[in-house]
Design a protein around this motif. Structure first.
Motif, PDB file in Angstrom:
ATOM      1  N   ALA A  76       0.830  -1.213   0.000  1.00 39.32           N
ATOM      2  CA  ALA A  76       0.000   0.000   0.000  1.00 39.32           C
ATOM      3  C   ALA A  76       0.856   1.252   0.000  1.00 39.32           C
ATOM      4  O   ALA A  76       0.563   2.236  -0.696  1.00 39.32           O
ATOM      5  CB  ALA A  76      -0.924  -0.011   1.222  1.00 39.32           C
ATOM      6  N   VAL A  77       1.940   1.205   0.794  1.00 35.12           N
ATOM      7  CA  VAL A  77       2.840   2.371   0.821  1.00 35.12           C
ATOM      8  C   VAL A  77       3.483   2.574  -0.531  1.00 35.12           C
ATOM      9  O   VAL A  77       3.601   3.707  -1.035  1.00 35.12           O
ATOM     10  CB  VAL A  77       3.904   2.184   1.924  1.00 35.12           C
ATOM     11  N   GLU A  78       3.936   1.438  -1.150  1.00 41.72           N
ATOM     12  CA  GLU A  78       4.545   1.567  -2.474  1.00 41.72           C
ATOM     13  C   GLU A  78       3.539   2.077  -3.507  1.00 41.72           C
ATOM     14  O   GLU A  78       3.880   2.913  -4.359  1.00 41.72           O
ATOM     15  CB  GLU A  78       5.101   0.214  -2.913  1.00 41.72           C
ATOM     16  N   ALA A  79       2.299   1.555  -3.423  1.00 43.47           N
ATOM     17  CA  ALA A  79       1.266   2.041  -4.343  1.00 43.47           C
ATOM     18  C   ALA A  79       1.010   3.530  -4.132  1.00 43.47           C
ATOM     19  O   ALA A  79       0.843   4.297  -5.090  1.00 43.47           O
ATOM     20  CB  ALA A  79      -0.029   1.253  -4.155  1.00 43.47           C
ATOM     21  N   ARG A  80       1.001   3.915  -2.830  1.00 41.22           N
ATOM     22  CA  ARG A  80       0.809   5.340  -2.539  1.00 41.22           C
ATOM     23  C   ARG A  80       1.965   6.176  -3.077  1.00 41.22           C
ATOM     24  O   ARG A  80       1.754   7.251  -3.655  1.00 41.22           O
ATOM     25  CB  ARG A  80       0.687   5.525  -1.019  1.00 41.22           C
ATOM     26  N   GLU A  81       3.181   5.679  -2.913  1.00 35.78           N
ATOM     27  CA  GLU A  81       4.346   6.395  -3.454  1.00 35.78           C
ATOM     28  C   GLU A  81       4.278   6.485  -4.973  1.00 35.78           C
ATOM     29  O   GLU A  81       4.576   7.530  -5.554  1.00 35.78           O
ATOM     30  CB  GLU A  81       5.625   5.672  -3.022  1.00 35.78           C
ATOM     31  N   LYS A  82       3.866   5.351  -5.597  1.00 35.49           N
ATOM     32  CA  LYS A  82       3.758   5.373  -7.059  1.00 35.49           C
ATOM     33  C   LYS A  82       2.691   6.364  -7.509  1.00 35.49           C
ATOM     34  O   LYS A  82       2.874   7.098  -8.495  1.00 35.49           O
ATOM     35  CB  LYS A  82       3.431   3.981  -7.585  1.00 35.49           C
ATOM     36  N   ALA A  83       1.560   6.395  -6.781  1.00 37.24           N
ATOM     37  CA  ALA A  83       0.504   7.351  -7.128  1.00 37.24           C
ATOM     38  C   ALA A  83       1.004   8.789  -6.978  1.00 37.24           C
ATOM     39  O   ALA A  83       0.730   9.650  -7.823  1.00 37.24           O
ATOM     40  CB  ALA A  83      -0.720   7.108  -6.242  1.00 37.24           C
ATOM     41  N   LEU A  84       1.775   9.016  -5.887  1.00 38.68           N
ATOM     42  CA  LEU A  84       2.333  10.359  -5.708  1.00 38.68           C
ATOM     43  C   LEU A  84       3.330  10.697  -6.805  1.00 38.68           C
ATOM     44  O   LEU A  84       3.347  11.826  -7.325  1.00 38.68           O
ATOM     45  CB  LEU A  84       3.002  10.459  -4.331  1.00 38.68           C
ATOM     46  N   GLU A  85       4.163   9.715  -7.179  1.00 36.94           N
ATOM     47  CA  GLU A  85       5.120   9.964  -8.268  1.00 36.94           C
ATOM     48  C   GLU A  85       4.403  10.235  -9.577  1.00 36.94           C
ATOM     49  O   GLU A  85       4.793  11.136 -10.337  1.00 36.94           O
ATOM     50  CB  GLU A  85       6.057   8.761  -8.405  1.00 36.94           C
ATOM     51  N   ASP A  86       3.317   9.439  -9.828  1.00 36.81           N
ATOM     52  CA  ASP A  86       2.553   9.692 -11.053  1.00 36.81           C
ATOM     53  C   ASP A  86       1.913  11.073 -11.024  1.00 36.81           C
ATOM     54  O   ASP A  86       1.870  11.775 -12.044  1.00 36.81           O
ATOM     55  CB  ASP A  86       1.473   8.615 -11.205  1.00 36.81           C
ATOM     56  N   ALA A  87       1.401  11.452  -9.840  1.00 30.18           N
ATOM     57  CA  ALA A  87       0.785  12.786  -9.725  1.00 30.18           C
ATOM     58  C   ALA A  87       1.818  13.883  -9.943  1.00 30.18           C
ATOM     59  O   ALA A  87       1.565  14.882 -10.619  1.00 30.18           O
ATOM     60  CB  ALA A  87       0.127  12.936  -8.360  1.00 30.18           C
ATOM     61  N   ILE A  88       3.021  13.670  -9.365  1.00 27.86           N
ATOM     62  CA  ILE A  88       4.087  14.669  -9.555  1.00 27.86           C
ATOM     63  C   ILE A  88       4.499  14.731 -11.018  1.00 27.86           C
ATOM     64  O   ILE A  88       4.685  15.826 -11.585  1.00 27.86           O
ATOM     65  CB  ILE A  88       5.294  14.326  -8.661  1.00 27.86           C
ATOM     66  N   ALA A  89       4.607  13.541 -11.649  1.00 27.41           N
ATOM     67  CA  ALA A  89       4.975  13.534 -13.075  1.00 27.41           C
ATOM     68  C   ALA A  89       3.890  14.203 -13.915  1.00 27.41           C
ATOM     69  O   ALA A  89       4.191  14.968 -14.841  1.00 27.41           O
ATOM     70  CB  ALA A  89       5.193  12.093 -13.527  1.00 27.41           C
ATOM     71  N   GLY A  90       2.607  13.926 -13.577  1.00 28.66           N
ATOM     72  CA  GLY A  90       1.523  14.575 -14.300  1.00 28.66           C
ATOM     73  C   GLY A  90       1.540  16.084 -14.111  1.00 28.66           C
ATOM     74  O   GLY A  90       1.330  16.844 -15.067  1.00 28.66           O
ATOM     75  N   ALA A  91       1.801  16.512 -12.873  1.00 29.45           N
ATOM     76  CA  ALA A  91       1.876  17.957 -12.621  1.00 29.45           C
ATOM     77  C   ALA A  91       3.040  18.576 -13.386  1.00 29.45           C
ATOM     78  O   ALA A  91       2.934  19.693 -13.915  1.00 29.45           O
ATOM     79  CB  ALA A  91       2.029  18.209 -11.127  1.00 29.45           C
TER      80      ALA A  91
END
Length: 207
Positions: A76-91
């Protein structure tokens, strides 16, 4: 989506079942401990059976938590980190796209400004040319009017000179006929006077 708390409930239940299963043994060990304490042992006295059961329960609990709690939590933490990384990349992509659009807008604005300045310069040049043409036309019209006025004045002056000359001839004829009283016809008198006046320069009359 499976939440970490839900994933933790199963391992905790297993741990609780393990604790319940180990409860009789612990109770037996506690009875033995109480008997030992009654026999002269204390809580700080080492007891091999209690230590074994404690280590066994700790190992089972650690295995269950590692298998059913830590892995889902880590995932879950890794998924959360990946989601944050994807959000940062999208931003970041959105920011780059916004910067690109801003650069395009600025380029278009500069182009529009250049075109507007060119149009203003062309309009100013056309206005100057029109003004010069109008001034030239006005000068030409003034020159034509002056020439026409000069011609009219010259014509009027010629007519006035002719009228004056005719009146002078008439006056001269009248005066001459009274002075010399000759019997001459008017045509002969007029011809004589006109011949005389033709010898007079016209420049003096124009002055």
């Amino acid at each position: 989506m499976r939440t970490p708390l839900r994933s933790l409930s199963r391992p905790l239940a297993l741990a609780a079942l393990s604790a319940v299963a180990a409860r009789p043994a612990l109770a037996q060990e506690a009875e033995h401990g109480a008997a030992g304490a009654a026999a002269g042992g204390g809580l700080l006295d080492p007891h091999a059976g209690l230590m074994v059961w404690t280590l066994l329960i700790f190992a089972v609990l650690l295995f269950i938590l590692t298998k059913f709690a830590f892995k889902p939590l880590t995932a879950a933490v890794e998924a959360r980190e990946k989601a944050l990384e994807d959000a940062i990349a999208g931003a970041k992509r959105d920011r780059e796209e916004a910067q690109r659009l801003l650069a395009e807008q600025r380029a278009q604005l500069e182009g529009s400004r250049g075109e507007a300045q060119k149009l203003i310069a062309d309009a100013r040049a056309a206005g100057e040319k029109m003004r010069a043409d109008l001034l030239e036309q006005t000068r030409q019209q003034q020159a034509e009017l002056l020439d026409r006025a000069r011609r009219d004045i010259d014509a009027e002056r010629e007519r006035a000179i002719a009228d004056l000359r005719r009146e002078a001839v008439d006056l001269a004829l009248a005066g001459a006929s009274k002075v010399i009283e000759r019997n001459l016809d008017d045509a002969s008198n007029r011809q004589l006077v006109e011949q005389f006046l033709s010898t007079i320069p016209t420049n003096g009359a124009r002055r």
